[in-house]
Design a protein around this motif. Structure first.
Motif, mmCIF file in Angstrom:
data_model
loop_
_atom_site.group_PDB
_atom_site.id
_atom_site.type_symbol
_atom_site.label_atom_id
_atom_site.label_comp_id
_atom_site.label_asym_id
_atom_site.label_seq_id
_atom_site.Cartn_x
_atom_site.Cartn_y
_atom_site.Cartn_z
ATOM 1 N N LEU A 293 76.622 6.186 85.905
ATOM 2 C CA LEU A 293 75.360 6.675 85.367
ATOM 3 C C LEU A 293 75.519 7.187 83.938
ATOM 4 O O LEU A 293 74.620 7.014 83.107
ATOM 5 N N LEU A 294 76.648 7.810 83.653
ATOM 6 C CA LEU A 294 76.911 8.239 82.279
ATOM 7 C C LEU A 294 77.019 7.028 81.358
ATOM 8 O O LEU A 294 76.508 7.042 80.225
ATOM 9 N N GLY B 43 89.820 12.408 83.717
ATOM 10 C CA GLY B 43 90.386 11.100 84.030
ATOM 11 C C GLY B 43 89.344 10.133 84.543
ATOM 12 O O GLY B 43 89.285 8.971 84.132
ATOM 13 N N ALA B 44 88.493 10.596 85.437
ATOM 14 C CA ALA B 44 87.439 9.740 85.993
ATOM 15 C C ALA B 44 86.456 9.314 84.911
ATOM 16 O O ALA B 44 86.066 8.145 84.827
ATOM 17 N N VAL B 45 86.061 10.259 84.075
ATOM 18 C CA VAL B 45 85.085 9.963 83.021
ATOM 19 C C VAL B 45 85.665 8.960 82.023
ATOM 20 O O VAL B 45 84.987 7.998 81.612
ATOM 21 N N SER C 129 81.607 7.052 95.980
ATOM 22 C CA SER C 129 80.447 7.221 95.106
ATOM 23 C C SER C 129 80.797 7.919 93.795
ATOM 24 O O SER C 129 79.957 7.976 92.891
ATOM 25 N N TRP C 130 82.032 8.402 93.645
ATOM 26 C CA TRP C 130 82.415 9.034 92.377
ATOM 27 C C TRP C 130 82.227 8.074 91.209
ATOM 28 O O TRP C 130 81.817 8.487 90.105
ATOM 29 N N SER C 131 82.532 6.789 91.438
ATOM 30 C CA SER C 131 82.452 5.832 90.334
ATOM 31 C C SER C 131 81.001 5.584 89.925
ATOM 32 O O SER C 131 80.719 5.300 88.756
ATOM 33 N N VAL C 132 80.072 5.707 90.882
ATOM 34 C CA VAL C 132 78.658 5.570 90.548
ATOM 35 C C VAL C 132 78.220 6.758 89.698
ATOM 36 O O VAL C 132 77.389 6.627 88.793
ATOM 37 N N SER C 133 78.795 7.924 89.984
ATOM 38 C CA SER C 133 78.534 9.113 89.188
ATOM 39 C C SER C 133 78.889 8.868 87.718
ATOM 40 O O SER C 133 78.097 9.154 86.808
ATOM 41 N N VAL C 134 80.051 8.286 87.478
ATOM 42 C CA VAL C 134 80.484 7.991 86.107
ATOM 43 C C VAL C 134 79.681 6.829 85.526
ATOM 44 O O VAL C 134 79.360 6.810 84.329
#
Length: 353
Positions: free
Chosen positions: A144-145, A191-193, A137-142
């Motif tokens: 949303l941005l 990195g993720a962002v 779900s980390w990618s869903v977090s990004v």
């Protein structure tokens, strides 16, 4: 059942990417000692998430290319309703499992409920140092941005001349290569962002550039040739365990498949592959924690191949269920809310003296 306006080949690409991510995690969990060639190929499976970001930007630029400023709140609401219902359902299920295990004294491991709240709000990529509670779900977090800034960047990019878009797309391709090389599979932090923002806007630029291409570029022959080159690049990237080549070839493949012409587009319009694409978000959000649950519950009685069979036998039907009864109703929420609000306004007007 066909979805109005759906690009079937691109839907299929989303499904194949979800399967690739699932295979990446499956190999790491259950088959760490598999053949070196297979392990090397699957080791770049995280690159499928970068392809997800590119595909997301591409599709949103296509669907919402004419988005006006006053439509922004509704766009944001639609995107929230696209991701949150399934995400919250998964989080609620995880909480129930943990609390049930604790009540039955089967879990002595402490759980960080503060991080649970952070993940439930989809803020983990910006706040946490790791990826607890359903790591994918980390990618869903990004994402949303990316949704938050989309109306602004769309308004800028869609006004750009063709030559400027060529430059922007080229610069973003270079940036994409750098971020994939520099940060690899980073699920949190800068990195993720950057993986999300650069990939998403790279996809946007590729879609907005398409109307400026010569007419022959959208012909069946050209689309087929470009798609085959893209797939060959993906294969080479996987074979060489080169995520940069894999991601850039994936971006080229997405652009080549967009006109829905040619042999590759027809092959990817095959119903089972399209179905995988439609349930891909459910596959992506469900697979990791399901693997953990099955490993803890059955690894002492089943060998890993049997575990894999049980995993697939549960994951695929469950993904159809969550797609049909959680994802699709979630997508209808903005329309239902608009109808409800409209009815309320009419009721107020009727009730006035």
């Amino acid at each position: 059942m066909a979805v109005l306006g759906e690009n079937l080949p691109l839907t299929a690409i989303r499904g194949l990417a979800a399967v690739w991510v699932t295979a990446f995690h499956t190999q790491a969990l259950w088959f760490p000692d598999c053949a070196p060639g297979v392990a090397s190929a699957l080791a770049v499976g995280y690159a499928a998430v970068d392809i997800f970001f590119i595909l997301s930007g591409f599709i949103l630029a296509e669907v919402y290319g004419a988005l006006r400023l006053e439509q922004t709140p509704r766009f944001w609401l639609r995107r929230i309703c696209r991701v949150y219902p399934l995400h919250l359902a998964v989080m609620a299920s995880l909480a129930l499992l943990v609390l049930s295990a604790a009540a039955l004294h089967r879990s002595a491991n402490p759980h960080d409920w503060v991080s649970f709240g952070v993940v439930a709000l989809l803020l983990q990529a910006f706040i946490l140092n790791d990826t607890p509670w359903n790591p994918p779900s980390w990618s869903v977090s990004v994402e949303l941005l990316c949704y938050a800034v989309f109306p602004l960047t769309l308004g800028v990019l869609r006004r750009a001349p063709g030559l400027v878009l060529v430059f922007v797309a080229g610069a973003l391709a270079v940036a994409e290569a750098w971020v994939v090389h520099r940060f690899g599979a980073a699920p949190v932090g800068a990195g993720a962002v950057l993986r999300g923002l650069i990939g998403f806007h790279f996809g946007m630029a590729l879609r907005l550039l398409q109307p400026h291409l010569p007419p022959w570029a959208a012909s069946g022959a050209a689309a087929s040739g470009a798609a085959l080159v893209g797939f060959a690049g993906i294969a080479l990237g996987i074979g060489a365990a080169n995520p940069v080549l894999t991601v850039l070839a994936g971006a080229a493949t997405i652009a080549a498949l967009a006109p829905e012409r040619g042999l590759a587009a027809r092959a990817l319009s095959w119903a089972p592959v399209v179905w995988l694409g439609r349930v891909s978000f459910s596959i992506y959000m469900l697979h990791a924690e399901l693997q953990v649950v099955l490993a803890r519950a059955l690894s002492h009685v089943l060998d890993r191949w049997s575990l894999l069979a049980v995993f697939l036998a549960i994951l695929l039907p469950l993904s159809e269920v969550t797609y049909r009864f959680i994802e699709q109703p979630g997508r209808r929420l903005p329309g239902l809310l608009a109808t409800w609000m409209g009815s309320g306004k009419r009721a107020v007007l009727v009730g006035r003296p």
